[in-house]
Motif scaffolding. Structure first.
Motif, PDB file in Angstrom:
ATOM      1  N   THR A 212      55.115   3.867  53.767  1.00 57.18           N
ATOM      2  CA  THR A 212      54.178   4.839  53.221  1.00 57.18           C
ATOM      3  C   THR A 212      54.119   6.045  54.148  1.00 57.18           C
ATOM      4  O   THR A 212      54.710   6.031  55.230  1.00 57.18           O
ATOM      5  CB  THR A 212      52.767   4.234  53.064  1.00 57.18           C
ATOM      6  N   ALA A 213      53.401   7.061  53.712  1.00 54.32           N
ATOM      7  CA  ALA A 213      53.247   8.259  54.537  1.00 54.32           C
ATOM      8  C   ALA A 213      52.110   8.075  55.529  1.00 54.32           C
ATOM      9  O   ALA A 213      51.201   7.266  55.320  1.00 54.32           O
ATOM     10  CB  ALA A 213      52.946   9.465  53.649  1.00 54.32           C
ATOM     11  N   ALA A 214      52.173   8.825  56.615  1.00 57.54           N
ATOM     12  CA  ALA A 214      51.011   8.905  57.506  1.00 57.54           C
ATOM     13  C   ALA A 214      49.874   9.553  56.730  1.00 57.54           C
ATOM     14  O   ALA A 214      50.077  10.526  56.011  1.00 57.54           O
ATOM     15  CB  ALA A 214      51.345   9.725  58.739  1.00 57.54           C
ATOM     16  N   SER A 215      48.678   9.003  56.859  1.00 60.30           N
ATOM     17  CA  SER A 215      47.524   9.604  56.187  1.00 60.30           C
ATOM     18  C   SER A 215      46.706  10.456  57.149  1.00 60.30           C
ATOM     19  O   SER A 215      45.779  11.147  56.738  1.00 60.30           O
ATOM     20  CB  SER A 215      46.632   8.521  55.581  1.00 60.30           C
ATOM     21  N   ILE A 216      47.071  10.412  58.436  1.00 62.96           N
ATOM     22  CA  ILE A 216      46.414  11.219  59.457  1.00 62.96           C
ATOM     23  C   ILE A 216      47.485  11.894  60.300  1.00 62.96           C
ATOM     24  O   ILE A 216      48.438  11.242  60.754  1.00 62.96           O
ATOM     25  CB  ILE A 216      45.516  10.355  60.362  1.00 62.96           C
ATOM     26  N   LEU A 217      47.357  13.187  60.488  1.00 65.09           N
ATOM     27  CA  LEU A 217      48.240  13.941  61.380  1.00 65.09           C
ATOM     28  C   LEU A 217      47.389  14.664  62.402  1.00 65.09           C
ATOM     29  O   LEU A 217      46.456  15.390  62.033  1.00 65.09           O
ATOM     30  CB  LEU A 217      49.079  14.957  60.594  1.00 65.09           C
ATOM     31  N   VAL A 218      47.705  14.472  63.676  1.00 61.38           N
ATOM     32  CA  VAL A 218      47.032  15.205  64.745  1.00 61.38           C
ATOM     33  C   VAL A 218      48.084  16.045  65.469  1.00 61.38           C
ATOM     34  O   VAL A 218      49.010  15.503  66.078  1.00 61.38           O
ATOM     35  CB  VAL A 218      46.340  14.253  65.741  1.00 61.38           C
ATOM     36  N   ASN A 219      47.945  17.355  65.381  1.00 60.85           N
ATOM     37  CA  ASN A 219      48.900  18.282  65.995  1.00 60.85           C
ATOM     38  C   ASN A 219      48.438  18.651  67.403  1.00 60.85           C
ATOM     39  O   ASN A 219      47.718  19.637  67.597  1.00 60.85           O
ATOM     40  CB  ASN A 219      49.037  19.537  65.138  1.00 60.85           C
ATOM     41  N   CYS A 220      48.870  17.845  68.376  1.00 56.52           N
ATOM     42  CA  CYS A 220      48.490  18.090  69.773  1.00 56.52           C
ATOM     43  C   CYS A 220      49.581  18.784  70.584  1.00 56.52           C
ATOM     44  O   CYS A 220      49.319  19.232  71.701  1.00 56.52           O
ATOM     45  CB  CYS A 220      48.163  16.758  70.472  1.00 56.52           C
ATOM     46  N   ALA A 221      50.794  18.837  70.064  1.00 54.43           N
ATOM     47  CA  ALA A 221      51.899  19.410  70.833  1.00 54.43           C
ATOM     48  C   ALA A 221      51.618  20.870  71.177  1.00 54.43           C
ATOM     49  O   ALA A 221      51.251  21.662  70.310  1.00 54.43           O
ATOM     50  CB  ALA A 221      53.203  19.296  70.052  1.00 54.43           C
ATOM     51  N   GLY A 222      51.779  21.220  72.448  1.00 52.97           N
ATOM     52  CA  GLY A 222      51.545  22.594  72.870  1.00 52.97           C
ATOM     53  C   GLY A 222      52.116  22.856  74.251  1.00 52.97           C
ATOM     54  O   GLY A 222      52.218  21.937  75.064  1.00 52.97           O
ATOM     55  N   ILE A 223      52.514  24.098  74.488  1.00 45.94           N
ATOM     56  CA  ILE A 223      53.066  24.476  75.787  1.00 45.94           C
ATOM     57  C   ILE A 223      52.468  25.815  76.226  1.00 45.94           C
ATOM     58  O   ILE A 223      51.859  26.534  75.424  1.00 45.94           O
ATOM     59  CB  ILE A 223      54.602  24.606  75.758  1.00 45.94           C
ATOM     60  N   THR A 224      52.637  26.133  77.487  1.00 45.00           N
ATOM     61  CA  THR A 224      52.311  27.459  78.011  1.00 45.00           C
ATOM     62  C   THR A 224      53.536  28.047  78.696  1.00 45.00           C
ATOM     63  O   THR A 224      54.381  27.304  79.211  1.00 45.00           O
ATOM     64  CB  THR A 224      51.158  27.415  79.032  1.00 45.00           C
ATOM     65  N   ARG A 225      53.634  29.355  78.667  1.00 41.01           N
ATOM     66  CA  ARG A 225      54.624  30.103  79.447  1.00 41.01           C
ATOM     67  C   ARG A 225      53.893  31.369  79.896  1.00 41.01           C
ATOM     68  O   ARG A 225      54.065  32.434  79.337  1.00 41.01           O
ATOM     69  CB  ARG A 225      55.863  30.460  78.622  1.00 41.01           C
ATOM     70  N   ASP A 226      53.043  31.217  80.908  1.00 44.09           N
ATOM     71  CA  ASP A 226      52.114  32.274  81.273  1.00 44.09           C
ATOM     72  C   ASP A 226      52.773  33.439  82.005  1.00 44.09           C
ATOM     73  O   ASP A 226      53.786  33.276  82.704  1.00 44.09           O
ATOM     74  CB  ASP A 226      50.995  31.709  82.148  1.00 44.09           C
ATOM     75  N   GLY A 227      52.172  34.580  81.845  1.00 43.68           N
ATOM     76  CA  GLY A 227      52.617  35.784  82.536  1.00 43.68           C
ATOM     77  C   GLY A 227      51.931  36.991  81.919  1.00 43.68           C
ATOM     78  O   GLY A 227      51.564  36.968  80.743  1.00 43.68           O
ATOM     79  N   PHE A 228      51.737  38.027  82.723  1.00 44.89           N
ATOM     80  CA  PHE A 228      51.134  39.241  82.169  1.00 44.89           C
ATOM     81  C   PHE A 228      52.068  39.866  81.130  1.00 44.89           C
ATOM     82  O   PHE A 228      53.293  39.778  81.255  1.00 44.89           O
ATOM     83  CB  PHE A 228      50.836  40.245  83.283  1.00 44.89           C
ATOM     84  N   MET A 229      51.487  40.475  80.121  1.00 44.37           N
ATOM     85  CA  MET A 229      52.258  40.960  78.982  1.00 44.37           C
ATOM     86  C   MET A 229      53.434  41.838  79.400  1.00 44.37           C
ATOM     87  O   MET A 229      54.551  41.691  78.897  1.00 44.37           O
ATOM     88  CB  MET A 229      51.354  41.739  78.027  1.00 44.37           C
ATOM     89  N   LEU A 230      53.205  42.762  80.341  1.00 38.29           N
ATOM     90  CA  LEU A 230      54.266  43.690  80.733  1.00 38.29           C
ATOM     91  C   LEU A 230      55.422  42.991  81.432  1.00 38.29           C
ATOM     92  O   LEU A 230      56.529  43.538  81.493  1.00 38.29           O
ATOM     93  CB  LEU A 230      53.698  44.787  81.629  1.00 38.29           C
ATOM     94  N   ASN A 231      55.173  41.795  81.950  1.00 39.63           N
ATOM     95  CA  ASN A 231      56.227  41.041  82.629  1.00 39.63           C
ATOM     96  C   ASN A 231      56.779  39.895  81.778  1.00 39.63           C
ATOM     97  O   ASN A 231      57.738  39.238  82.190  1.00 39.63           O
ATOM     98  CB  ASN A 231      55.690  40.449  83.941  1.00 39.63           C
ATOM     99  N   MET A 232      56.184  39.649  80.629  1.00 41.63           N
ATOM    100  CA  MET A 232      56.565  38.492  79.822  1.00 41.63           C
ATOM    101  C   MET A 232      57.871  38.751  79.076  1.00 41.63           C
ATOM    102  O   MET A 232      58.041  39.790  78.430  1.00 41.63           O
ATOM    103  CB  MET A 232      55.457  38.149  78.823  1.00 41.63           C
ATOM    104  N   SER A 233      58.771  37.789  79.138  1.00 39.03           N
ATOM    105  CA  SER A 233      60.039  37.910  78.421  1.00 39.03           C
ATOM    106  C   SER A 233      59.840  37.570  76.948  1.00 39.03           C
ATOM    107  O   SER A 233      58.905  36.853  76.568  1.00 39.03           O
ATOM    108  CB  SER A 233      61.083  36.962  79.022  1.00 39.03           C
ATOM    109  N   GLU A 234      60.723  38.086  76.129  1.00 37.51           N
ATOM    110  CA  GLU A 234      60.683  37.771  74.704  1.00 37.51           C
ATOM    111  C   GLU A 234      60.851  36.269  74.482  1.00 37.51           C
ATOM    112  O   GLU A 234      60.207  35.677  73.604  1.00 37.51           O
ATOM    113  CB  GLU A 234      61.793  38.543  73.974  1.00 37.51           C
ATOM    114  N   ASP A 235      61.695  35.651  75.297  1.00 32.49           N
ATOM    115  CA  ASP A 235      61.937  34.216  75.162  1.00 32.49           C
ATOM    116  C   ASP A 235      60.669  33.405  75.444  1.00 32.49           C
ATOM    117  O   ASP A 235      60.363  32.440  74.727  1.00 32.49           O
ATOM    118  CB  ASP A 235      63.053  33.785  76.120  1.00 32.49           C
TER     119      ASP A 235
END
Length: 263
Positions: free
Chosen positions: A96-119
Motif C-alpha cells: 500500500t501507499a504511505a499514508s503519512i509523509l514527513v519532509n524533514c530533508a534539508g541542507i544549508t550552504r551558508d554565505g553572504f549573498m555577494l559571495n554565494m555561488s550559483e551552485d
C-alpha cells in the motif's frame, strides 16, 4: 529514565493500525526523532535519507512488536528518479501507499549573498524546496491511486524563512517557499482528504545549528523567551501531532516551535 524515554511514554497520538509513515532526512536530528515517536505509536516507519548507513542504523533502533515492519531507504529527494524508486519500494514492501509523509530533508550552504555561488544557491533550493515538491507530489499521487483515506503531509519550514537570516538568503528563501507551498497543497489535496501542514522550528540542537556562528547563536538564545535552543524531539512531537488524527481538522497551518523566538 532518560528525557527522551519520558517523551516517548507520553507521546500517544491517534493513528489507525497498519499505517505506513515515510520520513525523509530521517537519519539524524528531527527526522530521527520523528521516526522514533511514530514507531512508538505503532506505525510502520520508512526511514529515508541520502546517508543510507545512518538511515539503516535509525531503522534498526526503532520500536518493534505488534507486527510492525520498519525499513530504510537510500533517497535523494532532489532527484525525481530516486523519489519514484522510493515510492515504488514502499508499495512493494507494504502493499500500500504511505499514508503519512514527513519532509524533514534539508541542507544549508551558508554565505553572504555577494559571495554565494550559483551552485550553493541551487543546491539548497533543490533539496529544501524542490525535494519537498517532488516527495509531496509523488506520495500524494500514490495515496490517491491506492485509495488511502485520511493522508497527512507535514513539511518542515524554519523561523529563518519567516524573518530572513544574514548569510542564509538561499536557506531562508527555500523555507519561506515551503510554507507557501504547504498552503497551496492543503487547498488542492483537501478534495482527496489529504491534509498538509508545516512546522516552523526555531534553533534546534541538530547538525545544521553548528553552521551558525557562535556570537550569533548567543544573541539568538538571548532573544528567545524560553532562553535556550530546542531539542529535536520537541519539534518531532509537533510533527507527530500534525500527522495524527488528533489534528484531523487542521490543514494549511504552520505551527511555530521556536521557544517564542520572533513571535
Amino acid at each position: 529514565m532518560s528525557f527522551f524515554n519520558l517523551i516517548i511514554k507520553r507521546s500517544v497520538c491517534s493513528f489507525e493500525a497498519g499505517r505506513v509513515a515515510l520520513v525523509t532526512g530521517a537519519a539524524s536530528g528531527i527526522g530521527r526523532s520523528v521516526c522514533q515517536i511514530l514507531a512508538a505509536n505503532n506505525l510502520n516507519v520508512v526511514v529515508a535519507d541520502i546517508n543510507k548507513d545512518k538511515a539503516r542504523e535509525t531503522s534498526e533502533q526503532l520500536t518493534v512488536g505488534n507486527g510492525l515492519t520498519h525499513c530504510s531507504l537510500h533517497l535523494d529527494v532532489a532527484c525525481g528518479e530516486s523519489v519514484k524508486r522510493a515510492v515504488e519500494s514502499v508499495n512493494k514492501t507494504y502493499g500500500t501507499a504511505a499514508s503519512i509523509l514527513v519532509n524533514c530533508a534539508g541542507i544549508t550552504r551558508d554565505g553572504f549573498m555577494l559571495n554565494m555561488s550559483e551552485d550553493d544557491f541551487d543546491k539548497v533550493i533543490d533539496v529544501n524546496l524542490k525535494g519537498t515538491f517532488l516527495m509531496t507530489k509523488a506520495v500524494c499521487q500514490n495515496m490517491i491511486d491506492k485509495a488511502v483515506k485520511g493522508g497527512a503531509i507535514v513539511n518542515v519550514s524554519s523561523v529563518s524563512g519567516k524573518i530572513g537570516n544574514m548569510g542564509q538568503c538561499n536557506y531562508s528563501a527555500s523555507k519561506a517557499a515551503v510554507e507557501s507551498f504547504t498552503r497551496s497543497v492543503a487547498k488542492e489535496m483537501a478534495m482527496h482528504n489529504i491534509r498538509c501542514n508545516a512546522v516552523m522550528p526555531g534553533f534546534i540542537e541538530t547538525p545544521i545549528i553548528h553552521t551558525v556562528p557562535e556570537k550569533l547563536m548567543k544573541l539568538l538564545i538571548k532573544n528567545t523567551p524560553l532562553g535556550r535552543v530546542g531539542k529535536p524531539e520537541e519539534v518531532a512531537e509537533a510533527i507527530v501531532f500534525l500527522a495524527s488524527n488528533k489534528s484531523s481538522f487542521v490543514t494549511g497551518a504552520t505551527l511555530q516551535v521556536s521557544g517564542g523566538l520572533f513571535m
